[in-house]
Design an enzyme around this catalytic site. Structure first.
Site, PDB file in Angstrom:
ATOM      1  N   ASP A   1      43.364  76.639  75.729  1.00 39.41           N
ATOM      2  CA  ASP A   1      44.428  77.607  75.431  1.00 39.41           C
ATOM      3  C   ASP A   1      44.440  77.960  73.942  1.00 39.41           C
ATOM      4  OD1 ASP A   1      46.858  78.943  76.551  1.00 39.41           O
ATOM      5  OD2 ASP A   1      47.854  77.771  74.995  1.00 39.41           O
TER       6      ASP A   1
ATOM      7  N   GLU B   1      40.031  80.251  75.105  1.00 40.71           N
ATOM      8  CA  GLU B   1      40.784  81.498  75.023  1.00 40.71           C
ATOM      9  C   GLU B   1      40.850  81.900  73.563  1.00 40.71           C
ATOM     10  OE1 GLU B   1      45.175  83.415  75.892  1.00 40.71           O
ATOM     11  OE2 GLU B   1      44.972  81.371  75.174  1.00 40.71           O
TER      12      GLU B   1
END
Ligand code: NOJ
Length: 538
Positions: free
Chosen positions: A215, A283
């Protein structure tokens, strides 16, 4: 389903290439996939029960599970209160183990979300850190003194709105939160944080996890001097994503992606390399291609892939797609492999971004361009943007028009929903349930679901589509994107019509996929339906 040498979870048959190169990863938002307990919220056991769908009906190679860890759910799991457990609403660690075992037995790998930039403010680490200035864990988060006038230490902004600093009265300092104030940023400059978070990776790999989606991977390391961010450059290239609202007013130069992030990712890669054949995809919303490519590592020793998000918003016409493909190929380091994604839990559904007519051609594009493909649950049904009336997404609560609720509505299994036995699901079912559900689309030979199934099967059985080189071909029509995928033994041509009229393309060969399901041979010419596509083996 036959043995497929190119299959992600299958035997390694890619001339020594890593298995994940050719894989199709299916993203599952656990809250929204299948509810086995009848509480209106999806869970791990629900996902496990859908293995036949993922394995036999669709035939994907890996699943990526968005967070299922204990969490106050302020950001629906991206606020983790315990990195090494399962939230009781999603099940137990035993449920997780069973899921992994069954998916592995079916040749499907399991990738989990890793949320290293921030934890929940309810994580015991933060509770300790906030308990006093001299607590052992004080330095596990990013604390700073106010300016002399009492204001925030610098001008950094939160992605979700407002300032990135929250005043903590009991200890007289601010703490940093790149997202919600309930998501304090971990201090990755502290080696104890790094060690603890690397142990989190080992914990899940010990349980059989095959990889991690990282993330906001580029946010982990900030400027050590915590300088003010400069104003955003109004002349930034038009293909650079411009965040909406106040956040878009600054260039977030100092609050993310400090150069020390690269040694950190080398160390992280060394951890995943302690285990055989694991995969990391980060990400990284970075739209400067050169900078993006640095995340592979100078010696391919950082993440296996930074997510390529360019097609989320630039798949509207052939010229833009060509530019994205060319840009990625240009910067891709030797030995690295490209990747594409066209939908996820942060973006409006495809129909909302590109129009409902675009759904079929985007399926063809995603599954035939050279690279690992990540698809988002429900896109294989052409699920439409749902309602955001409940206004559950915290980002949507802070900023008009960005609610992510609409792309997170429950998976549509039957015309009644089929997601939960409860009539009250955490988000309401999406629109056009009657037609956009698995049962109805399986029964309809011309459905979007059957198109995905065909594409997945063709991709799996074609060496050219799995590992072939890609070359752009002139189509002679501004509305038509045409490219070939080639290996020494096979040549496949893909033609995608972005126009509203049917169009004849000059192509010969066996039709492997046509969006209108016409089979047969193309002899010199093939007429593609409006917004359609054809894949031909020459
Ligand atoms: C990116 C995730 O994809 C998104 O859903 C989340 O809100 C933020 N990171 C914060 O973790």
């Amino acid at each position: 389903m036959g043995q497929n040498p190119y299959r992600y979870g299958g035997p390694r048959g890619n001339d020594g290439r890593p298995a994940w190169w050719t894989g199709v990863v299916y993203q599952i938002y656990p809250r929204s996939f299948a509810d086995s307990t009848g509480n209106g919220i999806g869970d791990l056991e629900g996902i496990r029960q859908k293995l036949p769908y993922l394995s036999e009906v669709l035939g994907v190679d890996a699943i990526w599970l968005s967070p299922f860890y204990p969490s106050p759910q302020k950001d629906f799991g991206y606020d983790v209160a315990d990195y090494v457990n399962v939230a009781s609403e999603y099940g137990t660690l035993e449920d997780f183990d069973r899921l992994v075992k069954d998916f592995h037995a079916a040749g499907i790998r399991v990738i989990v979300d890793y949320v290293p930039n921030h934890s929940s403010d309810q994580h015991p680490w933060f509770i300790e850190s906030a308990s006093s200035r001299d607590n052992d864990k004080r330095d596990w988060y990013v604390w700073a003194d106010p300016k002399s006038d009492g204001s925030e230490p610098n001008n950094w902004l939160s992605v979700f709105g407002g300032r990135a600093w929250e005043w903590h009265e009991p200890t007289g300092q601010y703490y940093l939160h790149t997202f919600l104030k309930e998501q304090p940023d971990l201090n990755w400059r502290n080696p104890d944080v790094e060690a603890a978070m690397f142990d989190v990776l080992r914990f899940w790999m010990d349980r059989g996890v095959d990889g991690f989606r990282i993330d906001v991977a580029h946010y982990l390391v900030k400027d050590p001097e915590m300088r003010d961010n400069p104003l955003a450059d109004p002349n930034a290239p038009s293909d650079h994503y411009k965040p909406m609202g106040e956040f878009g007013t600054l260039d977030h130069l100092y609050s993310k992606a400090h150069e020390d992030i690269h040694p950190l990712y080398r160390r992280l890669r060394a951890v995943t390399d302690e285990y055989e054949d694991r995969y990391t995809i980060g990400e990284a919303h970075i739209f400067d291609w050169e900078e993006w490519a640095t995340y592979f590592g100078a010696n391919l020793d950082e993440m296996h892939q930074p997510f390529n998000f360019a097609l989320l918003n630039r798949a509207s016409d052939p010229a833009s797609v060509r530019a994205v493909v060319a840009a990625q190929e240009r910067v891709l380091p030797d030995g690295a492999w490209p990747n594409y994604v066209i939908g996820n839990h942060d973006e409006p559904r495809l129909a909302k971004r590109y129009g409902v007519d675009s759904i079929r051609r985007l399926a063809v594009l995603l599954l035939t361009v050279r690279g690992t493909a990540t698809m988002y649950y429900g896109d294989e049904l052409g699920m439409l943007e749902g309602s955001s009336d409940l206004d559950l997404d915290p980002w949507g609560q802070n900023l008009e028009g960005v609610s992510r609720d609409g792309c997170r509505t429950p998976m549509q299994w039957t015309a009644e929903g089929g997601f939960s036995s409860s009539p009250k699901t955490w988000l309401p079912m999406g629109p056009d349930l009657e037609n956009r559900n698995v049962e109805a689309q399986l029964a309809d030979p011309g459905s979007v679901l059957n198109l995905y199934r065909r594409l997945l099967a063709v991709r799996r059985s074609s060496e050219a589509l799995s590992v072939g080189d890609q070359r752009d071909l002139p189509s002679g029509n501004d509305d038509v994107l045409m490219y070939e995928r080639v290996t020494a033994d096979e040549r496949v041509i893909v033609c995608v019509n972005f126009g509203r009229d049917s169009v004849a393309v000059a192509v010969s060969g066996d039709v492997l996929v046509s969006t209108d399901f016409r089979d047969g041979r193309a002899d010199g010419s093939w007429t593609i339906e409006p917004h359609g596509a054809v894949v031909v083996r020459t």
